[in-house]
Structures are given as C-alpha cells and as structure tokens.
Design a protein around this motif. Structure first.
Motif, PDB file in Angstrom:
ATOM      1  N   LEU A  32     -48.744  67.161  48.563  1.00  0.00           N
ATOM      2  CA  LEU A  32     -47.662  68.042  48.118  1.00  0.00           C
ATOM      3  C   LEU A  32     -47.322  67.832  46.648  1.00  0.00           C
ATOM      4  CD1 LEU A  32     -45.350  67.795  51.243  1.00  0.00           C
ATOM      5  CD2 LEU A  32     -46.629  69.811  50.468  1.00  0.00           C
ATOM      6  N   ARG A 112     -43.405  71.361  57.418  1.00  0.00           N
ATOM      7  CA  ARG A 112     -44.848  71.474  57.182  1.00  0.00           C
ATOM      8  C   ARG A 112     -45.498  70.118  57.400  1.00  0.00           C
ATOM      9  NH1 ARG A 112     -42.803  75.367  54.175  1.00  0.00           N
ATOM     10  NH2 ARG A 112     -43.967  77.236  53.738  1.00  0.00           N
ATOM     11  N   ASP A 114     -49.454  68.123  57.009  1.00  0.00           N
ATOM     12  CA  ASP A 114     -50.824  68.175  56.508  1.00  0.00           C
ATOM     13  C   ASP A 114     -51.755  68.447  57.696  1.00  0.00           C
ATOM     14  OD1 ASP A 114     -53.393  67.632  55.518  1.00  0.00           O
ATOM     15  OD2 ASP A 114     -52.730  65.919  54.335  1.00  0.00           O
ATOM     16  N   ARG A 135     -52.517  76.750  56.273  1.00  0.00           N
ATOM     17  CA  ARG A 135     -52.418  77.605  55.088  1.00  0.00           C
ATOM     18  C   ARG A 135     -52.324  76.725  53.853  1.00  0.00           C
ATOM     19  NH1 ARG A 135     -47.753  80.364  58.035  1.00  0.00           N
ATOM     20  NH2 ARG A 135     -48.844  81.732  59.449  1.00  0.00           N
ATOM     21  N   CYS A 137     -51.065  74.946  50.596  1.00  0.00           N
ATOM     22  CA  CYS A 137     -49.722  74.559  50.173  1.00  0.00           C
ATOM     23  C   CYS A 137     -49.853  73.469  49.113  1.00  0.00           C
ATOM     24  CB  CYS A 137     -48.950  74.036  51.384  1.00  0.00           C
ATOM     25  SG  CYS A 137     -47.244  73.601  51.056  1.00  0.00           S
ATOM     26  N   GLY A 138     -48.884  73.355  48.249  1.00  0.00           N
ATOM     27  CA  GLY A 138     -48.895  72.300  47.250  1.00  0.00           C
ATOM     28  C   GLY A 138     -49.723  72.659  46.032  1.00  0.00           C
ATOM     29  N   PHE A 144     -51.843  73.008  55.063  1.00  0.00           N
ATOM     30  CA  PHE A 144     -50.693  72.532  55.825  1.00  0.00           C
ATOM     31  C   PHE A 144     -50.409  73.519  56.945  1.00  0.00           C
ATOM     32  CE2 PHE A 144     -50.178  69.665  52.439  1.00  0.00           C
ATOM     33  CZ  PHE A 144     -49.258  68.698  52.815  1.00  0.00           C
ATOM     34  N   VAL A 146     -47.259  74.972  59.444  1.00  0.00           N
ATOM     35  CA  VAL A 146     -45.823  75.046  59.677  1.00  0.00           C
ATOM     36  C   VAL A 146     -45.585  74.654  61.133  1.00  0.00           C
ATOM     37  CG1 VAL A 146     -43.822  76.566  59.809  1.00  0.00           C
ATOM     38  CG2 VAL A 146     -45.465  76.826  57.943  1.00  0.00           C
TER      39      VAL A 146
END
Length: 154
Positions: A32, A112, A114, A135, A137-138, A144, A146
């Motif tokens: 992240l 979220r 990993d 999806r 992310c970061g 990640f 949800v």
C-alpha cells in the motif's frame, strides 16, 4: 497452556508491533506504499475501538475499528506478529469476538486485504467476510480484495 490476554491498546503497542510484524502483514503494508509505524499510529489515533492481544505477555496482534464517527460503515484493521501463530485457535476466537464487537458499533465492516496474503484471506473467510475479486490498489498496483460483512438483523 498459553495465556491470551486482550486489553485496550496503548501507543507503545504501536511501535512494538511495527518493529515485529509478521512477514505477510509487513508485505501488505508495503504494497500500500505505507510505513508500518506511521500507518499503525494513524489507525490507532483514528480508531474508535483499539485492542492489543498478548500471548504469555508478548504482543501478538493489534486490531481496531476506524471510520467516520456517525457512519454505518466501519473500517477494521488487524496486524500481527509471529507470536500469533503460537495459538491459532485462540487467535480465531479473539478475532471472532473482535468482529462481533465491531459489528455492535457499525452496521457494516469493510476493508482491503492483499490478495496474495493467503493466511489473512482465509481468516477473513472463516470470520464470515465476503471477498471481492482482486483489483489493483496502491502505488504499484498490487492486487487487493475488498472484504465486507454486514450485521445480521436477528
């Protein structure tokens, strides 16, 4: 038999935990783009619930519930040290109790995880969370998922 103790977190727990994160937790925070101590300090500061978990006096984990004060959605966090691995069944019981407490404060919990952190994904499934498809992310587009759970209406 190991003694598991749950208590309200103190700021010193943040730094002890950040210095001894389990590898998967450290990798998730890094994905992240966050510094563990800074991220934990922010979560600790913003949390409406804060718990630290000790096994035989050693810090095993911290959890908390963040989110807007009057919102229906809470954002839980849980970060662990290798000490948590010593008591897997007790750890799951503690996690269930934490989720129940969080759901007494918020109608829905969401966050979220990993997608490559198998232990965390499995724990969330055991605890009754629904997980989305991975999806990006970061800052580096790590995958990640949800996770969410809604308070039962019973």
């Amino acid at each position: 038999m190991a003694v598991v103790d749950v208590r309200h977190s103190e700021i010193g727990d943040v730094y002890r935990l950040a210095a001894n994160l389990r590898a998967g937790d450290a990798a998730e925070v890094a994905a992240l783009g966050l510094n563990p101590a800074a991220a934990l300090r922010t979560a600790y500061r913003d949390a409406i619930l804060r718990r630290s978990y000790f096994v035989d006096g050693e810090l095993a984990a911290m959890s908390g519930l963040c989110g807007a004060l009057l919102a229906d959605i809470g954002e839980p966090y849980l970060l662990t040290t290798p000490v948590a691995e010593r008591v897997p069944l007790a750890f799951v019981r503690c996690a269930r109790a934490a989720v129940a407490e969080m759901l007494s404060c918020r109608m829905r919990l969401e966050g979220r995880v990993d997608a490559s952190y198998g232990r965390a994904v499995r724990l969330l499934e055991v605890l009754g969370f629904t997980l989305s498809e991975p999806r990006p992310c970061g800052p580096n587009g790590a995958l990640f998922r949800v996770y969410s759970v809604v308070r039962s209406q019973s």
